[in-house]
Motif scaffolding. Structure first.
Motif, PDB file in Angstrom:
ATOM      1  N   ARG A 108      88.057  38.021  71.849  1.00  0.00           N
ATOM      2  CA  ARG A 108      87.668  39.334  71.321  1.00  0.00           C
ATOM      3  C   ARG A 108      86.832  39.184  70.051  1.00  0.00           C
ATOM      4  O   ARG A 108      85.820  39.861  69.877  1.00  0.00           O
ATOM      5  CB  ARG A 108      88.918  40.176  71.045  1.00  0.00           C
ATOM      6  CG  ARG A 108      89.571  40.753  72.293  1.00  0.00           C
ATOM      7  CD  ARG A 108      90.516  41.879  71.930  1.00  0.00           C
ATOM      8  NE  ARG A 108      91.681  41.393  71.192  1.00  0.00           N
ATOM      9  CZ  ARG A 108      92.836  41.052  71.763  1.00  0.00           C
ATOM     10  NH1 ARG A 108      92.970  41.137  73.070  1.00  0.00           N
ATOM     11  NH2 ARG A 108      93.849  40.632  71.036  1.00  0.00           N
ATOM     12  N   GLN A 109      87.268  38.295  69.178  1.00  0.00           N
ATOM     13  CA  GLN A 109      86.549  38.110  67.919  1.00  0.00           C
ATOM     14  C   GLN A 109      85.190  37.445  68.137  1.00  0.00           C
ATOM     15  O   GLN A 109      84.181  37.862  67.557  1.00  0.00           O
ATOM     16  CB  GLN A 109      87.400  37.264  66.958  1.00  0.00           C
ATOM     17  CG  GLN A 109      88.749  37.867  66.619  1.00  0.00           C
ATOM     18  CD  GLN A 109      88.632  39.233  65.969  1.00  0.00           C
ATOM     19  OE1 GLN A 109      87.706  39.486  65.201  1.00  0.00           O
ATOM     20  NE2 GLN A 109      89.565  40.123  66.275  1.00  0.00           N
ATOM     21  N   ARG A 110      85.166  36.421  68.977  1.00  0.00           N
ATOM     22  CA  ARG A 110      83.909  35.706  69.213  1.00  0.00           C
ATOM     23  C   ARG A 110      82.901  36.579  69.948  1.00  0.00           C
ATOM     24  O   ARG A 110      81.701  36.516  69.686  1.00  0.00           O
ATOM     25  CB  ARG A 110      84.176  34.422  70.005  1.00  0.00           C
ATOM     26  CG  ARG A 110      84.888  33.356  69.198  1.00  0.00           C
ATOM     27  CD  ARG A 110      84.053  32.940  68.013  1.00  0.00           C
ATOM     28  NE  ARG A 110      84.787  32.117  67.067  1.00  0.00           N
ATOM     29  CZ  ARG A 110      84.339  31.770  65.872  1.00  0.00           C
ATOM     30  NH1 ARG A 110      83.150  32.180  65.463  1.00  0.00           N
ATOM     31  NH2 ARG A 110      85.064  31.039  65.060  1.00  0.00           N
TER      32      ARG A 110
ATOM     33  N   GLU B 211      73.605  28.140  71.888  1.00  0.00           N
ATOM     34  CA  GLU B 211      75.032  27.833  71.975  1.00  0.00           C
ATOM     35  C   GLU B 211      75.824  28.231  70.733  1.00  0.00           C
ATOM     36  O   GLU B 211      77.054  28.202  70.730  1.00  0.00           O
ATOM     37  CB  GLU B 211      75.235  26.338  72.240  1.00  0.00           C
ATOM     38  CG  GLU B 211      74.751  25.419  71.141  1.00  0.00           C
ATOM     39  CD  GLU B 211      73.290  25.040  71.288  1.00  0.00           C
ATOM     40  OE1 GLU B 211      72.884  24.059  70.635  1.00  0.00           O
ATOM     41  OE2 GLU B 211      72.555  25.707  72.041  1.00  0.00           O
ATOM     42  N   PHE B 212      75.121  28.626  69.654  1.00  0.00           N
ATOM     43  CA  PHE B 212      75.799  29.029  68.430  1.00  0.00           C
ATOM     44  C   PHE B 212      75.928  30.549  68.311  1.00  0.00           C
ATOM     45  O   PHE B 212      76.233  31.069  67.241  1.00  0.00           O
ATOM     46  CB  PHE B 212      75.040  28.491  67.215  1.00  0.00           C
ATOM     47  CG  PHE B 212      74.850  27.002  67.237  1.00  0.00           C
ATOM     48  CD1 PHE B 212      75.941  26.149  67.195  1.00  0.00           C
ATOM     49  CD2 PHE B 212      73.584  26.453  67.329  1.00  0.00           C
ATOM     50  CE1 PHE B 212      75.774  24.773  67.226  1.00  0.00           C
ATOM     51  CE2 PHE B 212      73.401  25.080  67.357  1.00  0.00           C
ATOM     52  CZ  PHE B 212      74.502  24.238  67.307  1.00  0.00           C
ATOM     53  N   GLY B 213      75.698  31.250  69.401  1.00  0.00           N
ATOM     54  CA  GLY B 213      75.669  32.709  69.367  1.00  0.00           C
ATOM     55  C   GLY B 213      76.982  33.376  69.026  1.00  0.00           C
ATOM     56  O   GLY B 213      77.004  34.561  68.700  1.00  0.00           O
ATOM     57  N   ASP B 214      78.096  32.649  69.083  1.00  0.00           N
ATOM     58  CA  ASP B 214      79.395  33.244  68.757  1.00  0.00           C
ATOM     59  C   ASP B 214      79.843  32.906  67.339  1.00  0.00           C
ATOM     60  O   ASP B 214      80.998  33.103  66.982  1.00  0.00           O
ATOM     61  CB  ASP B 214      80.462  32.779  69.758  1.00  0.00           C
ATOM     62  CG  ASP B 214      80.652  31.265  69.747  1.00  0.00           C
ATOM     63  OD1 ASP B 214      79.815  30.553  69.152  1.00  0.00           O
ATOM     64  OD2 ASP B 214      81.641  30.796  70.347  1.00  0.00           O
ATOM     65  N   MET B 215      78.921  32.403  66.518  1.00  0.00           N
ATOM     66  CA  MET B 215      79.258  32.010  65.154  1.00  0.00           C
ATOM     67  C   MET B 215      78.594  32.936  64.142  1.00  0.00           C
ATOM     68  O   MET B 215      77.470  33.393  64.342  1.00  0.00           O
ATOM     69  CB  MET B 215      78.822  30.562  64.895  1.00  0.00           C
ATOM     70  CG  MET B 215      79.504  29.547  65.791  1.00  0.00           C
ATOM     71  SD  MET B 215      78.905  27.856  65.529  1.00  0.00           S
ATOM     72  CE  MET B 215      79.527  27.538  63.865  1.00  0.00           C
TER      73      MET B 215
END
Length: 206
Positions: free
Chosen positions: A46-48, A79-83
């Protein structure tokens, strides 16, 4: 209020506080997770996803601005889209080279030095390589620097092995994908007598 009722209300409050996803992005989110081999716990997902959706919105707004001539660079999902930006900064930051023996860098007033210089147009810079999830920016920096020097001396631009530095320079103060000092990496290359080519020692991001 009984403990059971209080717990139920507390859980409801936590659930309602969690960000509500944009369900129109479900397919895109699942494809992004699959292609980047991402797995999360239920709460972490949910957070990512919330962070990922914010980045999707930012990229869309930037692209719209580029179409109107407002930006001179492009951005895209990777690949860093959830950071978050702060997480990226902590992951990518590297130690700064400390000058030894009290030496200082001085600005030279040489009139022959051009105001601008793009080494890419001179053939000194190899194509951009993807670092992926490994915090080895220090190794990419050293490899790129040596590639330019090698080109200056031989006229040949040969991509050098970042993985060679990651694997073999730990005794000089580097820590692989967890960071490293460029000074130590240069010392390794000096003591090793060189660096392998990317073609014979490819990058593994680990």
């Amino acid at each position: 209020m009984t403990p059971a009722v209080f717990l139920a209300i507390l859980c409801l409050g936590v659930a309602s506080a969690a960000p509500t996803p944009d369900y129109s992005l479900d397919a895109e989110w699942e494809e992004w997770k699959r292609s980047n081999e991402k797995t999360y716990s239920q709460e972490e997902e949910r957070q990512r996803r919330a962070v990922w959706e914010e980045n999707v919105k930012m990229i869309k707004l930037h692209s719209e601005g580029s179409g109107l001539g407002m930006n001179n660079f492009t951005v895209e999902m990777n690949e860093f889209g959830d950071m978050t930006g702060e997480e990226m900064r902590k992951m990518m930051e590297s130690s700064v080279l400390t000058l030894r023996n009290g030496k200082h860098i001085q600005k030279r007033g040489d009139p022959q030095i051009p105001k601008t210089l793009d080494w890419r147009t001179q053939g000194y810079v190899a194509p951009v390589r993807r670092q992926l999830g490994c915090g080895a920016c220090w190794a990419f920096t050293v490899a790129a620097s040596l590639e330019g020097q090698l080109f200056k001396k031989t006229g040949k631009l040969i991509p050098l092995s970042v993985q060679n530095l990651i694997d073999c320079s730990r005794s000089f103060g580097t820590t692989g994908c967890k960071g490293g000092k460029v000074y130590g990496a240069f010392l390794y290359v000096k003591n090793n007598g060189g660096l392998e080519a990317e073609a014979t020692y490819p990058y593994e991001a680990k």
